[in-house]
Design a protein around this motif. Structure first.
Motif, PDB file in Angstrom:
ATOM      1  N   HIS A  22     -58.760  15.959 -40.177  1.00  0.00           N
ATOM      2  CA  HIS A  22     -58.127  14.948 -40.427  1.00  0.00           C
ATOM      3  C   HIS A  22     -56.760  14.903 -39.609  1.00  0.00           C
ATOM      4  O   HIS A  22     -55.858  15.516 -40.396  1.00  0.00           O
ATOM      5  N   ALA A  23     -56.956  14.330 -38.585  1.00  0.00           N
ATOM      6  CA  ALA A  23     -55.543  14.500 -37.633  1.00  0.00           C
ATOM      7  C   ALA A  23     -54.532  13.330 -38.132  1.00  0.00           C
ATOM      8  O   ALA A  23     -54.759  12.576 -39.163  1.00  0.00           O
ATOM      9  N   PRO A  24     -53.342  13.708 -37.831  1.00  0.00           N
ATOM     10  CA  PRO A  24     -52.032  12.599 -38.233  1.00  0.00           C
ATOM     11  C   PRO A  24     -52.376  11.153 -37.981  1.00  0.00           C
ATOM     12  O   PRO A  24     -53.226  11.010 -37.061  1.00  0.00           O
ATOM     13  N   ASP A  25     -52.021  10.322 -38.774  1.00  0.00           N
ATOM     14  CA  ASP A  25     -52.129   8.872 -38.525  1.00  0.00           C
ATOM     15  C   ASP A  25     -53.352   8.515 -38.745  1.00  0.00           C
ATOM     16  O   ASP A  25     -53.853   7.338 -38.485  1.00  0.00           O
ATOM     17  N   GLY A  26     -54.380   9.037 -39.460  1.00  0.00           N
ATOM     18  CA  GLY A  26     -55.589   8.541 -40.120  1.00  0.00           C
ATOM     19  C   GLY A  26     -56.770   8.968 -39.178  1.00  0.00           C
ATOM     20  O   GLY A  26     -57.912   8.368 -39.388  1.00  0.00           O
ATOM     21  N   VAL A  27     -56.752   9.593 -38.054  1.00  0.00           N
ATOM     22  CA  VAL A  27     -57.542   9.592 -37.023  1.00  0.00           C
ATOM     23  C   VAL A  27     -58.342  10.864 -37.498  1.00  0.00           C
ATOM     24  O   VAL A  27     -57.873  11.958 -37.927  1.00  0.00           O
ATOM     25  N   ARG A  28     -59.760  10.858 -37.642  1.00  0.00           N
ATOM     26  CA  ARG A  28     -60.709  11.759 -37.826  1.00  0.00           C
ATOM     27  C   ARG A  28     -61.440  12.164 -36.757  1.00  0.00           C
ATOM     28  O   ARG A  28     -61.732  11.518 -35.659  1.00  0.00           O
ATOM     29  N   ILE A  29     -61.418  13.458 -36.495  1.00  0.00           N
ATOM     30  CA  ILE A  29     -62.062  14.053 -35.248  1.00  0.00           C
ATOM     31  C   ILE A  29     -63.148  15.090 -35.915  1.00  0.00           C
ATOM     32  O   ILE A  29     -62.797  16.164 -36.752  1.00  0.00           O
ATOM     33  N   ALA A  50     -54.212   1.661 -32.769  1.00  0.00           N
ATOM     34  CA  ALA A  50     -52.845   1.367 -32.439  1.00  0.00           C
ATOM     35  C   ALA A  50     -52.518   2.684 -31.233  1.00  0.00           C
ATOM     36  O   ALA A  50     -53.263   3.955 -31.206  1.00  0.00           O
ATOM     37  N   GLN A  51     -51.235   2.436 -30.523  1.00  0.00           N
ATOM     38  CA  GLN A  51     -50.947   3.237 -29.694  1.00  0.00           C
ATOM     39  C   GLN A  51     -50.817   4.671 -30.103  1.00  0.00           C
ATOM     40  O   GLN A  51     -51.144   5.941 -29.846  1.00  0.00           O
ATOM     41  N   THR A  52     -50.340   4.891 -31.495  1.00  0.00           N
ATOM     42  CA  THR A  52     -50.114   6.084 -32.241  1.00  0.00           C
ATOM     43  C   THR A  52     -51.418   6.979 -32.194  1.00  0.00           C
ATOM     44  O   THR A  52     -51.476   8.090 -32.537  1.00  0.00           O
ATOM     45  N   HIS A  53     -52.316   6.157 -32.471  1.00  0.00           N
ATOM     46  CA  HIS A  53     -54.073   6.877 -32.729  1.00  0.00           C
ATOM     47  C   HIS A  53     -54.148   7.656 -31.435  1.00  0.00           C
ATOM     48  O   HIS A  53     -54.910   8.523 -31.373  1.00  0.00           O
ATOM     49  N   VAL A  54     -54.076   6.702 -30.265  1.00  0.00           N
ATOM     50  CA  VAL A  54     -54.298   7.318 -28.914  1.00  0.00           C
ATOM     51  C   VAL A  54     -53.598   8.469 -28.793  1.00  0.00           C
ATOM     52  O   VAL A  54     -53.861   9.575 -28.223  1.00  0.00           O
ATOM     53  N   ASP A  55     -52.234   8.435 -29.087  1.00  0.00           N
ATOM     54  CA  ASP A  55     -51.205   9.552 -28.822  1.00  0.00           C
ATOM     55  C   ASP A  55     -51.760  11.054 -29.409  1.00  0.00           C
ATOM     56  O   ASP A  55     -51.734  11.783 -29.001  1.00  0.00           O
ATOM     57  N   VAL A  56     -52.297  10.655 -30.895  1.00  0.00           N
ATOM     58  CA  VAL A  56     -52.780  11.697 -31.622  1.00  0.00           C
ATOM     59  C   VAL A  56     -53.953  12.211 -30.847  1.00  0.00           C
ATOM     60  O   VAL A  56     -54.053  13.513 -30.923  1.00  0.00           O
ATOM     61  N   VAL A  57     -54.961  11.653 -30.285  1.00  0.00           N
ATOM     62  CA  VAL A  57     -56.068  12.278 -29.727  1.00  0.00           C
ATOM     63  C   VAL A  57     -55.627  12.964 -28.275  1.00  0.00           C
ATOM     64  O   VAL A  57     -56.045  13.864 -27.986  1.00  0.00           O
ATOM     65  N   CYS A  58     -54.616  12.171 -27.649  1.00  0.00           N
ATOM     66  CA  CYS A  58     -53.927  12.973 -26.337  1.00  0.00           C
ATOM     67  C   CYS A  58     -53.196  14.387 -26.741  1.00  0.00           C
ATOM     68  O   CYS A  58     -53.619  15.185 -25.992  1.00  0.00           O
ATOM     69  N   GLU A  59     -52.607  14.289 -28.021  1.00  0.00           N
ATOM     70  CA  GLU A  59     -52.029  15.470 -28.257  1.00  0.00           C
ATOM     71  C   GLU A  59     -53.325  16.477 -28.619  1.00  0.00           C
ATOM     72  O   GLU A  59     -52.763  17.747 -28.482  1.00  0.00           O
TER      73      GLU A  59
END
Length: 101
Positions: A22-29, A50-59
């Motif tokens: 459970h990554a930040p900003d509600g993204v599940r990996i 949202a861009q914040t979700h893409v940023d989480v995946v990139c991080e």
């Protein structure tokens, strides 16, 4: 998670094993343990609204790539057996690059 990944593969001999992050900003990996020689993650692209979700995946893929010293690709699941990466972390650049073309 066990301290030794071999324990995970020992457990998967008769059943599937899924580790959900459970990554930040509600993204599940999701991490799947299909084969000891590779790590496979997936996510639901519908969650990237949202861009914040893409940023989480990139991080996330950058952290994996830096740790392993390897390229990390984000691909579409269920397509061509040689999937085209939508984006890729490149250790030589220490950056995530989008699919070209």
């Amino acid at each position: 998670m066990p301290s030794d990944v071999r324990e995970v593969f020992a457990r998967t001999q008769g059943a599937a094993c899924l580790w959900q992050i459970h990554a930040p900003d509600g993204v599940r990996i999701n991490c799947h343990f299909f084969y000891p020689g590779e790590i496979e993650f997936d996510l639901d692209p519908r969650e990237l609204v949202a861009q914040t979700h893409v940023d989480v995946v990139c991080e996330f893929i950058s952290a994996i790539g830096r740790t392993l010293g390897r390229s990390v690709a984000v691909c579409v699941e269920g397509g061509d057996p040689r999937p085209t990466a939508l984006m890729r972390y490149e250790p030589a650049l220490d950056d995530v690059v989008p699919k070209l073309g």
